[in-house]
Design an enzyme around this catalytic site. Structure first.
Site, PDB file in Angstrom:
ATOM      1  N   HIS A   1      -1.146  -1.227  -4.239  1.00 38.29           N
ATOM      2  CA  HIS A   1      -2.413  -1.094  -3.637  1.00 38.29           C
ATOM      3  C   HIS A   1      -1.988   0.559  -3.497  1.00 38.29           C
ATOM      4  O   HIS A   1      -1.598   1.118  -2.935  1.00 38.29           O
ATOM      5  CB  HIS A   1      -2.481  -1.663  -2.408  1.00 38.29           C
ATOM      6  CG  HIS A   1      -3.716  -1.649  -1.856  1.00 38.29           C
ATOM      7  ND1 HIS A   1      -4.844  -2.308  -2.154  1.00 38.29           N
ATOM      8  CD2 HIS A   1      -4.123  -0.698  -0.740  1.00 38.29           C
ATOM      9  CE1 HIS A   1      -5.865  -1.862  -1.255  1.00 38.29           C
ATOM     10  NE2 HIS A   1      -5.384  -0.986  -0.624  1.00 38.29           N
TER      11      HIS A   1
ATOM     12  N   SER B   1       0.874  -1.286   0.051  1.00 38.00           N
ATOM     13  CA  SER B   1       0.120   0.033   0.070  1.00 38.00           C
ATOM     14  C   SER B   1       0.781   1.306   0.028  1.00 38.00           C
ATOM     15  O   SER B   1       1.500   1.503   0.949  1.00 38.00           O
ATOM     16  CB  SER B   1      -0.921   0.187   1.142  1.00 38.00           C
ATOM     17  OG  SER B   1      -1.536   1.254   1.343  1.00 38.00           O
TER      18      SER B   1
ATOM     19  N   MET C   1     -12.055   4.644  -1.211  1.00 41.58           N
ATOM     20  CA  MET C   1     -12.797   5.096  -0.025  1.00 41.58           C
ATOM     21  C   MET C   1     -13.378   6.384  -0.012  1.00 41.58           C
ATOM     22  O   MET C   1     -13.070   7.355   0.574  1.00 41.58           O
ATOM     23  CB  MET C   1     -11.660   4.861   1.199  1.00 41.58           C
ATOM     24  CG  MET C   1     -11.452   3.401   1.506  1.00 41.58           C
ATOM     25  SD  MET C   1      -9.648   3.482   2.441  1.00 41.58           S
ATOM     26  CE  MET C   1      -8.674   3.666   1.107  1.00 41.58           C
TER      27      MET C   1
ATOM     28  N   MET D   1      -8.775   8.325  -0.453  1.00 43.92           N
ATOM     29  CA  MET D   1      -9.659   8.718   0.646  1.00 43.92           C
ATOM     30  C   MET D   1      -9.848  10.301   0.241  1.00 43.92           C
ATOM     31  O   MET D   1      -9.258  10.900  -0.200  1.00 43.92           O
ATOM     32  CB  MET D   1      -8.801   8.651   1.912  1.00 43.92           C
ATOM     33  CG  MET D   1      -8.018   7.459   2.092  1.00 43.92           C
ATOM     34  SD  MET D   1      -7.505   7.211   3.728  1.00 43.92           S
ATOM     35  CE  MET D   1      -6.664   5.656   3.804  1.00 43.92           C
TER      36      MET D   1
ATOM     37  N   ASP E   1      -6.783  -6.443   3.693  1.00 43.35           N
ATOM     38  CA  ASP E   1      -6.270  -4.972   3.828  1.00 43.35           C
ATOM     39  C   ASP E   1      -6.120  -4.453   5.408  1.00 43.35           C
ATOM     40  O   ASP E   1      -7.372  -4.133   5.927  1.00 43.35           O
ATOM     41  CB  ASP E   1      -7.070  -4.052   3.069  1.00 43.35           C
ATOM     42  CG  ASP E   1      -6.524  -2.788   3.020  1.00 43.35           C
ATOM     43  OD1 ASP E   1      -5.253  -2.413   3.527  1.00 43.35           O
ATOM     44  OD2 ASP E   1      -6.603  -1.796   2.153  1.00 43.35           O
ATOM     45  N   GLY E   2      -4.720  -4.268   6.048  1.00 47.52           N
ATOM     46  CA  GLY E   2      -4.989  -3.879   7.154  1.00 47.52           C
ATOM     47  C   GLY E   2      -4.278  -4.576   8.199  1.00 47.52           C
ATOM     48  O   GLY E   2      -4.951  -5.677   8.425  1.00 47.52           O
ATOM     49  N   GLY E   3      -3.180  -4.080   8.733  1.00 45.08           N
ATOM     50  CA  GLY E   3      -2.209  -4.823   9.812  1.00 45.08           C
ATOM     51  C   GLY E   3      -1.676  -6.119   9.513  1.00 45.08           C
ATOM     52  O   GLY E   3      -1.387  -6.873  10.431  1.00 45.08           O
TER      53      GLY E   3
ATOM     54  N   MET F   1     -11.521  -5.884   4.758  1.00 47.51           N
ATOM     55  CA  MET F   1     -10.787  -4.972   5.392  1.00 47.51           C
ATOM     56  C   MET F   1     -10.551  -5.557   6.850  1.00 47.51           C
ATOM     57  O   MET F   1     -11.286  -5.980   7.545  1.00 47.51           O
ATOM     58  CB  MET F   1     -11.761  -3.578   5.655  1.00 47.51           C
ATOM     59  CG  MET F   1     -11.840  -2.548   4.716  1.00 47.51           C
ATOM     60  SD  MET F   1     -10.360  -2.229   3.789  1.00 47.51           S
ATOM     61  CE  MET F   1      -9.195  -1.405   4.896  1.00 47.51           C
TER      62      MET F   1
ATOM     63  N   GLY G   1      -8.961   4.288   6.764  1.00 44.95           N
ATOM     64  CA  GLY G   1      -8.726   5.365   6.870  1.00 44.95           C
ATOM     65  C   GLY G   1      -7.154   5.786   7.212  1.00 44.95           C
ATOM     66  O   GLY G   1      -6.673   6.893   6.794  1.00 44.95           O
ATOM     67  N   PHE G   2      -6.617   4.727   7.811  1.00 44.05           N
ATOM     68  CA  PHE G   2      -5.164   5.000   8.250  1.00 44.05           C
ATOM     69  C   PHE G   2      -4.508   3.691   8.274  1.00 44.05           C
ATOM     70  O   PHE G   2      -4.848   2.884   8.234  1.00 44.05           O
ATOM     71  CB  PHE G   2      -5.187   5.347   9.601  1.00 44.05           C
ATOM     72  CG  PHE G   2      -6.067   6.653   9.626  1.00 44.05           C
ATOM     73  CD1 PHE G   2      -5.308   8.096   9.494  1.00 44.05           C
ATOM     74  CD2 PHE G   2      -7.382   6.769  10.292  1.00 44.05           C
ATOM     75  CE1 PHE G   2      -6.217   9.079   9.564  1.00 44.05           C
ATOM     76  CE2 PHE G   2      -8.035   7.758  10.434  1.00 44.05           C
ATOM     77  CZ  PHE G   2      -7.627   8.967  10.199  1.00 44.05           C
ATOM     78  N   GLY G   3      -2.779   4.057   7.815  1.00 46.65           N
ATOM     79  CA  GLY G   3      -2.087   2.822   7.698  1.00 46.65           C
ATOM     80  C   GLY G   3      -1.622   2.515   9.171  1.00 46.65           C
ATOM     81  O   GLY G   3      -2.170   3.372  10.126  1.00 46.65           O
ATOM     82  N   GLY G   4      -1.181   1.510   9.421  1.00 45.92           N
ATOM     83  CA  GLY G   4      -0.548   1.185  10.808  1.00 45.92           C
ATOM     84  C   GLY G   4      -1.227   0.925  11.958  1.00 45.92           C
ATOM     85  O   GLY G   4      -0.890   0.914  13.056  1.00 45.92           O
TER      86      GLY G   4
ATOM     87  N   HIS H   1      -8.321   1.198  -4.627  1.00 45.40           N
ATOM     88  CA  HIS H   1      -9.205   1.063  -3.284  1.00 45.40           C
ATOM     89  C   HIS H   1      -9.867   2.208  -2.916  1.00 45.40           C
ATOM     90  O   HIS H   1      -9.098   3.308  -2.459  1.00 45.40           O
ATOM     91  CB  HIS H   1      -8.391   0.378  -2.169  1.00 45.40           C
ATOM     92  CG  HIS H   1      -9.189   0.295  -1.048  1.00 45.40           C
ATOM     93  ND1 HIS H   1      -8.539   0.094   0.225  1.00 45.40           N
ATOM     94  CD2 HIS H   1     -10.452   0.328  -0.821  1.00 45.40           C
ATOM     95  CE1 HIS H   1      -9.514   0.086   1.296  1.00 45.40           C
ATOM     96  NE2 HIS H   1     -10.758   0.197   0.593  1.00 45.40           N
TER      97      HIS H   1
ATOM     98  N   GLY I   1       1.173  -2.064   4.120  1.00 42.56           N
ATOM     99  CA  GLY I   1       1.641  -0.828   4.080  1.00 42.56           C
ATOM    100  C   GLY I   1       2.930  -0.541   4.751  1.00 42.56           C
ATOM    101  O   GLY I   1       4.070  -0.591   4.438  1.00 42.56           O
ATOM    102  N   SER I   2       2.510  -0.346   6.158  1.00 40.04           N
ATOM    103  CA  SER I   2       3.424  -0.017   6.990  1.00 40.04           C
ATOM    104  C   SER I   2       4.650  -1.051   7.215  1.00 40.04           C
ATOM    105  O   SER I   2       5.437  -0.868   7.495  1.00 40.04           O
ATOM    106  CB  SER I   2       2.768   0.383   8.392  1.00 40.04           C
ATOM    107  OG  SER I   2       1.987  -0.535   8.888  1.00 40.04           O
TER     108      SER I   2
ATOM    109  N   ASP J   1      -4.562   3.566  -2.150  1.00 39.44           N
ATOM    110  CA  ASP J   1      -5.541   3.912  -1.361  1.00 39.44           C
ATOM    111  C   ASP J   1      -6.212   5.277  -1.891  1.00 39.44           C
ATOM    112  O   ASP J   1      -5.502   6.590  -1.472  1.00 39.44           O
ATOM    113  CB  ASP J   1      -5.140   3.941  -0.078  1.00 39.44           C
ATOM    114  CG  ASP J   1      -5.036   2.728   0.600  1.00 39.44           C
ATOM    115  OD1 ASP J   1      -6.046   1.714   0.333  1.00 39.44           O
ATOM    116  OD2 ASP J   1      -4.045   2.141   1.183  1.00 39.44           O
TER     117      ASP J   1
HETATM  118  C1  DX5 Z   1      -6.524   1.566   5.268  1.00 36.44           C
HETATM  119  C2  DX5 Z   1      -6.014   1.269   4.022  1.00 36.44           C
HETATM  120  C3  DX5 Z   1      -4.749   0.401   3.980  1.00 36.44           C
HETATM  121  C4  DX5 Z   1      -3.576   0.717   4.648  1.00 36.44           C
HETATM  122  C5  DX5 Z   1      -3.271  -0.348   5.091  1.00 36.44           C
HETATM  123  O1  DX5 Z   1      -7.649   2.441   5.090  1.00 36.44           O
HETATM  124  O2  DX5 Z   1      -6.946   0.656   2.968  1.00 36.44           O
HETATM  125  O3  DX5 Z   1      -4.383  -0.033   2.556  1.00 36.44           O
HETATM  126  O4  DX5 Z   1      -2.698   1.326   3.844  1.00 36.44           O
HETATM  127  O5  DX5 Z   1      -1.957   0.131   6.045  1.00 36.44           O
HETATM  128  P1  DX5 Z   1      -1.204  -1.261   6.895  1.00 36.44           P
HETATM  129  O6  DX5 Z   1      -0.671  -2.090   6.234  1.00 36.44           O
HETATM  130  O7  DX5 Z   1      -0.235  -0.377   7.389  1.00 36.44           O
HETATM  131  O8  DX5 Z   1      -2.310  -1.645   8.066  1.00 36.44           O
HETATM  132 ZN    ZN Z   2      -6.524  -0.111   1.092  1.00 37.70          ZN
END
Ligand code: DX5
Ligand code: ZN
Length: 226
Positions: free
Chosen positions: A32, A7, A68, A36, A175-177, A137, A142-145, A66, A197-198, A34
């Site tokens: 990927h 991501s 959002m 928003m 997607d996420g964590g 999801m 909304g946020f990475g990490g 993706h 992502g992170s 994102d």
């Molecule tokens: C969150 C995004 C994700 C995000 C994932 O809304 O859709 O794609 O970047 O980030 P990590 O992998 O850090 O959870």
């Molecule tokens: Zn995403």
């Protein structure tokens, strides 16, 4: 068959082209992307212009957009023109989900539906045959990490069973964590496409072209054990 989708939300946007080149050189499969809007989700990121710029920069890998955003329909043709491969959206963000899927396909892209952690899977009863991707999801968008929400694994097993029962050619993405520590159990639940992502951009081991080799190799090694 497993695909890793970094991501770019966690990339360094001041040198995005280079970041994408490097992560692909280290063996990532999909980009990927994102999007928003500070309305459907409480954050604001990038639009079709940036997708188009990555294509012009020379990125040939699939781009997994993706969305959002709400509403979604207006922006779909713009992303298709900008070189999107997949376009996924949240059913809550469209008044007419079937129409939006049709619009994505008519625009020449692959279509996917995204399920928030609390969103039930009912809509798949009729939509699954039309989809190229289901994106689950495993954090609130909304946020990475953020931290992986474990009950998503149960949803993954359910969607995997539906895809296999119907014999559909549909990817199951999460997607996420996700990172090297949990990618194996996510894959064991039936997921075949992994957004991270992170975990990827936060794990650079050098400053050269191969700075993502170690983390991507670690993820592949875990997948090889499934
Ligand atoms: C969150 C995004 C994700 C995000 C994932 O809304 O859709 O794609 O970047 O980030 P990590 O992998 O850090 O959870
Ligand atoms: Zn995403």
């Amino acid at each position: 068959m497993y695909q890793i989708a970094p991501s770019i939300l966690s990339a360094n946007f001041a040198k995005l082209g280079e970041e994408v080149d490097n992560v692909l050189a280290s063996g990532a499969d999909i980009v990927h992307f994102d999007v928003m809007d500070n309305h459907y989700v409480p954050n604001l990121t990038i639009g079709p212009l940036v997708c188009d710029t990555l294509r012009a920069h020379g990125v040939t890998a699939p781009i997994d957009v993706h969305l959002m955003v709400k509403p979604v329909d207006r922006i779909i043709p713009d992303f298709a023109k900008a070189g999107a491969t997949y376009i996924t959206f949240h059913p809550e963000a469209s008044e007419h989900v079937d129409r939006t899927i049709g619009l994505i396909k008519e625009s020449g892209c692959k279509a996917g539906l995204v399920f928030n952690p609390a969103t039930p899977l009912d809509i798949l009863e009729y939509m699954l045959p039309k989809l190229d991707m289901v994106l689950l999801m495993s954090v609130n968008p909304g946020f990475g990490g953020q931290k992986f929400i474990p009950y998503t694994l149960d949803k993954a097993r359910k969607v995997r069973a539906m895809i296999d029962a119907g014999g559909y050619n549909c990817r199951l993405e999460i997607d996420g964590g996700v990172g090297p520590a949990n990618i194996r159990e996510v894959a064991a639940a039936g997921v075949d496409t992994f957004v991270a992502g992170s975990a990827i951009f936060g794990a650079r081991k050098a400053t050269d072209k191969h700075q993502f080799d170690t983390v991507l190799a670690a993820m592949r090694a875990e997948l090889a054990k499934v």
